[in-house]
Design a protein around this motif. Structure first.
Motif, PDB file in Angstrom:
ATOM      1  N   VAL A 111      51.339  32.214  29.443  1.00  0.00           N
ATOM      2  CA  VAL A 111      50.014  32.833  29.506  1.00  0.00           C
ATOM      3  C   VAL A 111      49.459  33.031  28.101  1.00  0.00           C
ATOM      4  N   TRP A 112      50.318  33.457  27.178  1.00  0.00           N
ATOM      5  CA  TRP A 112      49.886  33.638  25.789  1.00  0.00           C
ATOM      6  C   TRP A 112      49.305  32.336  25.249  1.00  0.00           C
ATOM      7  N   ALA A 113      50.020  31.241  25.451  1.00  0.00           N
ATOM      8  CA  ALA A 113      49.553  29.949  24.945  1.00  0.00           C
ATOM      9  C   ALA A 113      48.272  29.506  25.641  1.00  0.00           C
ATOM     10  N   ALA A 114      48.160  29.786  26.937  1.00  0.00           N
ATOM     11  CA  ALA A 114      46.954  29.399  27.672  1.00  0.00           C
ATOM     12  C   ALA A 114      45.713  30.036  27.067  1.00  0.00           C
ATOM     13  N   ILE A 115      45.839  31.289  26.684  1.00  0.00           N
ATOM     14  CA  ILE A 115      44.697  31.998  26.096  1.00  0.00           C
ATOM     15  C   ILE A 115      44.473  31.580  24.645  1.00  0.00           C
TER      16      ILE A 115
END
Length: 218
Positions: A111-115
């Motif tokens: 999720v961190w990378a997606a954002i």
């Protein structure tokens, strides 16, 4: 602050996760965000999830939902750092939020990378479906890059559930500018430099070649 209620619509077989995590994410973003950003983020989820169904991708809807809902949180004063990219601020906020729900570190990192990568064209599409689909939703709602891949009834249903105002194009640019104007240096090498350049005629963006030529190396 957006105080509007959020009806869960089934659109093209996609619904907002009706779980403790999903409801908490909705409440969190609705409480701290503006109506424009809240509904934009909700549309990003729907468009991203529908793209996932079109591509037959397997992913956790809760993770995609948190990625979509938190992707612009870093634009808000309450979650904006003085010197990090707003994408990183949003990713950090999502990481802190997910830590309280027993989510694995691997999923939190996804999720961190997606954002963090949602404004970096050409890379997210080759990564985990959650990362790819957050960007797909953003590219549809903000840029309209895949507009024709969504049937008219699907587009209309998404907008009916989460209204897209007539002035959204200028409104989202204003929201970007308001969220990053205090740290224009963080736009070096990413698309948000175009926002600063449009709104501030005095802005001089950083130049990659100038950094190389001006370094301390002989």
């Amino acid at each position: 602050m957006c105080n509007e209620t959020n009806a869960i619509a089934d659109i093209g077989g996609v619904t907002i996760p009706d779980s403790a995590l999903g409801r908490a994410a909705t409440e969190f973003v609705r409480d701290v965000s503006t109506p424009l950003l809240f509904h934009h983020s909700s549309r990003v989820y729907y468009f991203g999830a529908i793209a996932g169904r079109q591509r037959n991708l397997r992913y956790d809807p809760e993770l995609l939902y948190v990625g979509a809902m938190f992707h612009d949180i870093g634009l808000l004063e309450s979650h904006s750092s003085p010197d990090e990219r707003f994408e990183v601020d949003g990713a950090n906020a999502a990481r802190d939020f997910l830590a309280g729900y027993g989510i694995t570190q691997q999923d939190i990192d996804t999720v961190w990378a997606a954002i963090a990568l949602h404004t970096t064209p050409g890379i997210p599409g080759h990564m985990h479906p959650v990362i790819a689909l957050v960007t797909a939703g953003v590219e549809m709602d903000v840029l309209g890059l895949t507009y024709d891949r969504y049937p008219d009834d699907i587009r209309e249903a998404v907008v009916a559930a989460h209204p897209r105002p007539a002035d959204f194009k200028t409104g989202i640019i204003d929201a970007f500018y308001d969220g990053i104007r205090h740290k224009p240096e963080t736009t070096f090498g990413n698309v948000k430099g175009d926002v600063i350049a449009m709104k501030d005629p005095a802005f001089r963006p950083g130049n990659f070649c100038s950094v190389i030529l001006g370094s301390r190396w002989d």
